[in-house]
Motif scaffolding. Sequence first.
Motif, PDB file in Angstrom:
ATOM      1  N   ASN A  93      27.398 -10.056   9.531  1.00 21.33           N
ATOM      2  CA  ASN A  93      26.408  -9.897  10.593  1.00 21.33           C
ATOM      3  C   ASN A  93      24.975  -9.847  10.078  1.00 21.33           C
ATOM      4  O   ASN A  93      24.041  -9.681  10.862  1.00 21.33           O
ATOM      5  CB  ASN A  93      26.715  -8.628  11.393  1.00 21.33           C
ATOM      6  N   ILE A 112      23.252  -7.556   8.498  1.00 19.76           N
ATOM      7  CA  ILE A 112      22.566  -6.334   8.923  1.00 19.76           C
ATOM      8  C   ILE A 112      22.526  -5.344   7.761  1.00 19.76           C
ATOM      9  O   ILE A 112      23.498  -5.213   7.006  1.00 19.76           O
ATOM     10  CB  ILE A 112      23.238  -5.713  10.166  1.00 19.76           C
ATOM     11  N   ASP A 145      19.363  -0.533   9.230  1.00 19.64           N
ATOM     12  CA  ASP A 145      19.330  -1.049  10.601  1.00 19.64           C
ATOM     13  C   ASP A 145      20.579  -0.655  11.376  1.00 19.64           C
ATOM     14  O   ASP A 145      20.489  -0.264  12.538  1.00 19.64           O
ATOM     15  CB  ASP A 145      19.174  -2.569  10.614  1.00 19.64           C
ATOM     16  N   LEU A 146      21.737  -0.761  10.753  1.00 20.01           N
ATOM     17  CA  LEU A 146      22.984  -0.399  11.419  1.00 20.01           C
ATOM     18  C   LEU A 146      23.003   1.088  11.739  1.00 20.01           C
ATOM     19  O   LEU A 146      23.400   1.487  12.837  1.00 20.01           O
ATOM     20  CB  LEU A 146      24.189  -0.787  10.568  1.00 20.01           C
ATOM     21  N   ARG A 164      20.933   1.711  14.766  1.00 23.83           N
ATOM     22  CA  ARG A 164      21.545   1.181  15.988  1.00 23.83           C
ATOM     23  C   ARG A 164      22.678   2.060  16.515  1.00 23.83           C
ATOM     24  O   ARG A 164      22.882   2.129  17.724  1.00 23.83           O
ATOM     25  CB  ARG A 164      22.096  -0.218  15.749  1.00 23.83           C
ATOM     26  N   ILE A 165      23.422   2.700  15.608  1.00 19.56           N
ATOM     27  CA  ILE A 165      24.548   3.520  16.075  1.00 19.56           C
ATOM     28  C   ILE A 165      24.231   5.012  16.021  1.00 19.56           C
ATOM     29  O   ILE A 165      25.103   5.836  16.257  1.00 19.56           O
ATOM     30  CB  ILE A 165      25.854   3.212  15.307  1.00 19.56           C
ATOM     31  N   ALA A 217      31.243   2.481  18.032  1.00 15.32           N
ATOM     32  CA  ALA A 217      29.856   2.027  17.906  1.00 15.32           C
ATOM     33  C   ALA A 217      29.729   0.962  16.823  1.00 15.32           C
ATOM     34  O   ALA A 217      29.012  -0.036  17.004  1.00 15.32           O
ATOM     35  CB  ALA A 217      28.935   3.206  17.597  1.00 15.32           C
ATOM     36  N   LEU A 218      30.420   1.146  15.710  1.00 15.52           N
ATOM     37  CA  LEU A 218      30.402   0.145  14.640  1.00 15.52           C
ATOM     38  C   LEU A 218      30.969  -1.182  15.133  1.00 15.52           C
ATOM     39  O   LEU A 218      30.385  -2.243  14.896  1.00 15.52           O
ATOM     40  CB  LEU A 218      31.209   0.633  13.434  1.00 15.52           C
ATOM     41  N   ARG A 277      31.174  -2.273  18.186  1.00 12.70           N
ATOM     42  CA  ARG A 277      30.273  -2.848  19.187  1.00 12.70           C
ATOM     43  C   ARG A 277      29.110  -3.571  18.499  1.00 12.70           C
ATOM     44  O   ARG A 277      28.805  -4.719  18.830  1.00 12.70           O
ATOM     45  CB  ARG A 277      29.749  -1.750  20.105  1.00 12.70           C
ATOM     46  N   GLU A 278      28.489  -2.920  17.531  1.00 13.10           N
ATOM     47  CA  GLU A 278      27.325  -3.511  16.861  1.00 13.10           C
ATOM     48  C   GLU A 278      27.682  -4.667  15.939  1.00 13.10           C
ATOM     49  O   GLU A 278      26.903  -5.598  15.775  1.00 13.10           O
ATOM     50  CB  GLU A 278      26.553  -2.442  16.080  1.00 13.10           C
ATOM     51  N   LEU A 279      28.861  -4.605  15.327  1.00 19.45           N
ATOM     52  CA  LEU A 279      29.272  -5.640  14.383  1.00 19.45           C
ATOM     53  C   LEU A 279      30.154  -6.704  15.029  1.00 19.45           C
ATOM     54  O   LEU A 279      30.595  -7.638  14.356  1.00 19.45           O
ATOM     55  CB  LEU A 279      29.996  -5.003  13.190  1.00 19.45           C
ATOM     56  N   ASN A 280      30.413  -6.529  16.332  1.00 13.89           N
ATOM     57  CA  ASN A 280      31.237  -7.482  17.075  1.00 13.89           C
ATOM     58  C   ASN A 280      32.567  -7.746  16.362  1.00 13.89           C
ATOM     59  O   ASN A 280      32.909  -8.881  16.040  1.00 13.89           O
ATOM     60  CB  ASN A 280      30.470  -8.797  17.305  1.00 13.89           C
TER      61      ASN A 280
END
Length: 70
Positions: free
Chosen positions: A14, A16, A20-21, A24-25, A50-51, A53-56
């Motif tokens: 991703n 990231i 930043d990660l 975001r979480i 949350a991980l 969701r952010e990392l798809n």
Amino acid sequence: MAIIVNLDVEMAKNKISLKDLAARIDISVTNLSLLKTGKVKGIRFETLEALCRELNCKPGDILDYSADEE
């Protein structure tokens, strides 16, 4: 028994950074770093969600299992 954390792989996919990660979480960089290196005894489902969701990704993309050889 060994749980393997592949968070670094998913982060690279991703593109990231840890900082930043973490932002975001809403987790500290220190705690995320400890998770990334596998130096934690557990993870909250809320954090795992949350991980993902952010990392798809799915939880199995981040966590893996390997039996110890005896």
